[in-house]
Design a protein around this motif. Structure first.
Motif, mmCIF file in Angstrom:
data_model
loop_
_atom_site.group_PDB
_atom_site.id
_atom_site.type_symbol
_atom_site.label_atom_id
_atom_site.label_comp_id
_atom_site.label_asym_id
_atom_site.label_seq_id
_atom_site.Cartn_x
_atom_site.Cartn_y
_atom_site.Cartn_z
ATOM 1 N N THR A 50 0.809 -1.218 0.043
ATOM 2 C CA THR A 50 0.014 -0.053 0.091
ATOM 3 C C THR A 50 0.819 1.210 0.096
ATOM 4 O OG1 THR A 50 -1.711 -1.310 0.966
ATOM 5 C CG2 THR A 50 -1.750 1.265 1.219
ATOM 6 N N LEU A 51 0.496 2.211 -0.851
ATOM 7 C CA LEU A 51 1.378 3.242 -1.018
ATOM 8 C C LEU A 51 0.575 4.586 -0.829
ATOM 9 C CD1 LEU A 51 3.670 2.375 -4.116
ATOM 10 C CD2 LEU A 51 4.319 2.454 -1.668
ATOM 11 N N CYS A 52 -0.542 4.236 -0.329
ATOM 12 C CA CYS A 52 -1.666 5.453 -0.063
ATOM 13 C C CYS A 52 -1.172 6.198 1.114
ATOM 14 C CB CYS A 52 -3.058 4.744 0.461
ATOM 15 S SG CYS A 52 -3.935 5.935 0.814
ATOM 16 N N GLU A 75 -4.822 -4.420 9.913
ATOM 17 C CA GLU A 75 -6.203 -5.287 9.869
ATOM 18 C C GLU A 75 -5.378 -6.595 9.297
ATOM 19 O OE1 GLU A 75 -9.674 -5.065 10.068
ATOM 20 O OE2 GLU A 75 -9.233 -2.988 11.002
ATOM 21 N N ASP A 76 -6.126 -7.743 9.488
ATOM 22 C CA ASP A 76 -5.678 -8.935 8.951
ATOM 23 C C ASP A 76 -4.231 -9.441 9.370
ATOM 24 O OD1 ASP A 76 -8.050 -9.147 7.615
ATOM 25 O OD2 ASP A 76 -7.069 -8.114 5.844
ATOM 26 N N ILE A 77 -3.906 -10.610 9.086
ATOM 27 C CA ILE A 77 -2.657 -11.005 9.659
ATOM 28 C C ILE A 77 -1.561 -10.557 9.042
ATOM 29 C CG2 ILE A 77 -2.561 -12.710 7.685
ATOM 30 C CD1 ILE A 77 -1.709 -14.743 10.035
ATOM 31 N N ASP A 78 -1.881 -9.662 7.769
ATOM 32 C CA ASP A 78 -0.789 -9.114 7.214
ATOM 33 C C ASP A 78 -0.492 -7.542 7.696
ATOM 34 O OD1 ASP A 78 -0.311 -11.104 5.420
ATOM 35 O OD2 ASP A 78 -1.731 -10.191 4.046
ATOM 36 N N MET A 79 -1.734 -7.418 8.842
ATOM 37 C CA MET A 79 -1.183 -5.933 9.395
ATOM 38 C C MET A 79 -1.352 -4.717 8.577
ATOM 39 S SD MET A 79 -1.258 -6.708 12.639
ATOM 40 C CE MET A 79 -0.653 -5.481 13.631
#
Length: 97
Positions: A50-52, A75-79
């Motif tokens: 994500t580059l947001c 969020e999620d396991i990937d944080m």
């Protein structure tokens, strides 16, 4: 907080933005197709992750404009700080006291 997000969106012309509240949590939803800043959507960049710029930018803006204690909730396991669902980029925030 909703008025602060609306003000920021008006100033930056981010795109179609909405805020949903759930207790101390709130979710900023940006319609992916309308965002003028997305490096992937606007520039069609083939980049990883994500580059947001908005998860942290909005977190800091809300801390200064509304109150301290606004944090991004990964969020999620990937944080991930931003999750794409059904044509929206969703950023989860929490007001911690």
């Amino acid at each position: 907080m909703k008025k602060a997000v609306e003000f920021l969106n008006h100033q930056l012309e981010i795109g179609n933005v909405d805020v949903d509240f759930a207790g101390d949590d709130f979710y900023l939803k940006i319609a992916s197709s309308s965002c003028r800043f997305c490096p992937k959507g606007v520039g069609e960049a083939e980049l990883e992750g994500t580059l947001c710029p908005f998860p942290t930018t909005i977190e800091r803006f809300l801390e200064k404009a509304c109150c301290n204690g606004i944090v991004v909730v990964p969020e999620d396991i990937d944080m991930k700080v931003l999750v794409k669902q059904n044509g929206f980029c969703i950023i989860h925030y929490r007001h911690v006291k």
